[in-house]
Design an enzyme around this catalytic site. Structure first.
Site, PDB file in Angstrom:
ATOM      1  N   LYS A 208       0.736  -1.572   0.058  1.00  0.00           N
ATOM      2  CA  LYS A 208      -0.557  -0.111  -0.144  1.00  0.00           C
ATOM      3  C   LYS A 208       0.678   0.932  -0.158  1.00  0.00           C
ATOM      4  O   LYS A 208       1.690   1.439   0.233  1.00  0.00           O
ATOM      5  CB  LYS A 208      -1.289   0.071   1.298  1.00  0.00           C
ATOM      6  CG  LYS A 208      -1.934  -0.841   1.052  1.00  0.00           C
ATOM      7  CD  LYS A 208      -3.183  -1.046   2.017  1.00  0.00           C
ATOM      8  CE  LYS A 208      -4.637  -2.360   1.857  1.00  0.00           C
ATOM      9  NZ  LYS A 208      -5.282  -2.196   2.106  1.00  0.00           N
ATOM     10  N   ARG A 243      -2.974  -9.889   4.901  1.00  0.00           N
ATOM     11  CA  ARG A 243      -3.863  -9.905   3.315  1.00  0.00           C
ATOM     12  C   ARG A 243      -2.735  -9.750   2.649  1.00  0.00           C
ATOM     13  O   ARG A 243      -2.596  -8.174   2.900  1.00  0.00           O
ATOM     14  CB  ARG A 243      -4.969  -9.230   3.335  1.00  0.00           C
ATOM     15  CG  ARG A 243      -5.702  -9.390   2.265  1.00  0.00           C
ATOM     16  CD  ARG A 243      -6.923  -8.655   1.796  1.00  0.00           C
ATOM     17  NE  ARG A 243      -7.402  -8.084   0.950  1.00  0.00           N
ATOM     18  CZ  ARG A 243      -6.995  -7.504  -0.169  1.00  0.00           C
ATOM     19  NH1 ARG A 243      -6.334  -6.574  -0.032  1.00  0.00           N
ATOM     20  NH2 ARG A 243      -8.211  -7.903  -1.553  1.00  0.00           N
TER      21      ARG A 243
HETATM   22  N1  HH2 Z   1      -7.792  -3.289   0.600  1.00  0.00           N
HETATM   23  C1  HH2 Z   1      -7.689  -3.617   0.145  1.00  0.00           C
HETATM   24  C2  HH2 Z   1      -8.673  -4.703  -0.645  1.00  0.00           C
HETATM   25  N2  HH2 Z   1      -9.770  -5.150   0.134  1.00  0.00           N
HETATM   26  N3  HH2 Z   1     -10.013  -5.997   2.425  1.00  0.00           N
HETATM   27  C3  HH2 Z   1      -9.876  -5.571   3.315  1.00  0.00           C
HETATM   28  N4  HH2 Z   1     -10.260  -6.305   5.028  1.00  0.00           N
HETATM   29  N5  HH2 Z   1      -8.245  -5.062   4.741  1.00  0.00           N
HETATM   30  C4  HH2 Z   1      -7.947  -4.494   3.441  1.00  0.00           C
HETATM   31  O1  HH2 Z   1      -6.685  -3.759   3.862  1.00  0.00           O
HETATM   32  C5  HH2 Z   1      -7.962  -4.663   1.761  1.00  0.00           C
HETATM   33  C6  HH2 Z   1      -9.609  -5.178   1.812  1.00  0.00           C
HETATM   34  C7  HH2 Z   1      -7.240  -2.751  -1.153  1.00  0.00           C
HETATM   35  O2  HH2 Z   1      -6.542  -3.510  -1.421  1.00  0.00           O
HETATM   36  P1  HH2 Z   1      -6.653  -4.287  -2.806  1.00  0.00           P
HETATM   37  O3  HH2 Z   1      -7.614  -5.564  -3.255  1.00  0.00           O
HETATM   38  O4  HH2 Z   1      -4.939  -5.184  -3.110  1.00  0.00           O
HETATM   39  O5  HH2 Z   1      -6.749  -3.069  -4.473  1.00  0.00           O
HETATM   40  P2  HH2 Z   1      -7.360  -3.244  -5.306  1.00  0.00           P
HETATM   41  O6  HH2 Z   1      -8.357  -2.315  -3.953  1.00  0.00           O
HETATM   42  O7  HH2 Z   1      -7.095  -1.997  -5.347  1.00  0.00           O
HETATM   43  O8  HH2 Z   1      -8.577  -4.021  -6.044  1.00  0.00           O
END
Ligand code: HH2
Length: 264
Positions: A208, A243
């Protein structure tokens, strides 16, 4: 004594996720990536069909379903435990019907019908803190005390979920969701203060932006080292679940951390 957290492998079936967006052109590639992360030691695979990066627009239900359902079905058929990363009740319902075991909701189970759908399916849920929506959350970062605000929100949502009969629950401070880089660091430093909520703490810090702010690594793909640092810090402050994008590397780092803590 520090315990090894469980690992959730991130599988975004989206064209625009901040780190792995557009990586899986088809269902087969996405499923192979999920199976691979499971083999590397992921306890679950978190399948998402909508980017929630800052500024991301909302995806219509039909499109999100088209993206995630075939992947959920194939992973379940391959014996891989799946969580569905969604803030939409119809998507959660369909994924649970297809065999997903947990709903991971960045919106803290606030959509109409979400809590009841999860309870009716006998599934688990991750309750995450966010303010506003991914589209506007960067302008909503003023808190009296970020940890106290986040904990109050999680306590309230946890009570609602428990009252509805959801048995397996996790709480997540929402790293990067309506938080500045400094606020993310405070949340990780004071993670232990979420322990008295009585639910295991789930953390998503992998690749992040705050890692870029600390290290200067502007490209998410260059943030592996910083992500490992965040994972170790979160584990040492009591995180039960992490995660992550990089399952094998995180698993290896945690094994060394545990070996050191256990060898005193
Ligand atoms: N962060 C993201 C998405 N889902 N769920 C939880 N529980 N906690 C988090 O910190 C979290 C999450 C954002 O990251 P990512 O899925 O890698 O990217 P994007 O939202 O651009 O798909």
């Amino acid at each position: 004594m520090t315990r090894a957290p469980q690992l959730v492998g991130i599988l975004n079936v989206t064209p625009d996720s901040f780190s792995d967006g557009g990586r899986y052109a088809g269902r087969d590639q996405a499923v192979a990536a999920g199976v691979q992360m499971r083999a590397e030691g992921a306890d679950w695979i978190d399948v998402g069909g909508e980017s929630t990066r800052p500024g991301a627009p909302e995806v219509p239900v039909g499109q999100e379903l088209e993206r995630v359902l075939p992947v959920v079905e194939a992973l379940v058929a391959a014996g891989v435990p799946v969580s569905i990363d969604t803030r939409k009740t119809p998507v959660a319902k369909a994924a649970l019907a297809a065999g997903a075991e947990v709903v991971n909701d960045v919106n803290g189970l606030r959509a109409p019908g979400m809590v009841d759908a999860i309870a009716a399916a006998g599934a688990g849920a991750v309750i995450m803190h966010m303010r506003g929506t991914p589209e506007d959350m960067l302008s909503r970062v003023t808190y009296d005390d970020v940890l106290t605000d986040v904990r109050g929100f999680l306590a309230e949502r946890l009570a609602v979920a428990r009252a509805a009969g959801i048995a397996r629950l996790w709480v997540d401070p929402g790293i990067g969701f309506a938080k500045t880089a400094d606020q993310n660091l405070v949340l990780l430093r004071r993670l232990g203060e979420l322990g008295d909520l009585g639910a295991p703490v789930y953390v998503g810090a992998s690749r992040k932006r705050f890692i870029g702010a600390v290290t200067g690594a502007s490209d998410p793909a260059d943030r592996l080292g910083g992500s490992i640092g965040a994972a170790i810090a979160a584990a040492q402050h009591g995180a039960a679940v992490l995660r992550v994008h990089d399952v094998a590397a995180t698993r290896q780092a945690l094994a060394v951390m545990i070996a050191v803590h256990g060898s005193a």
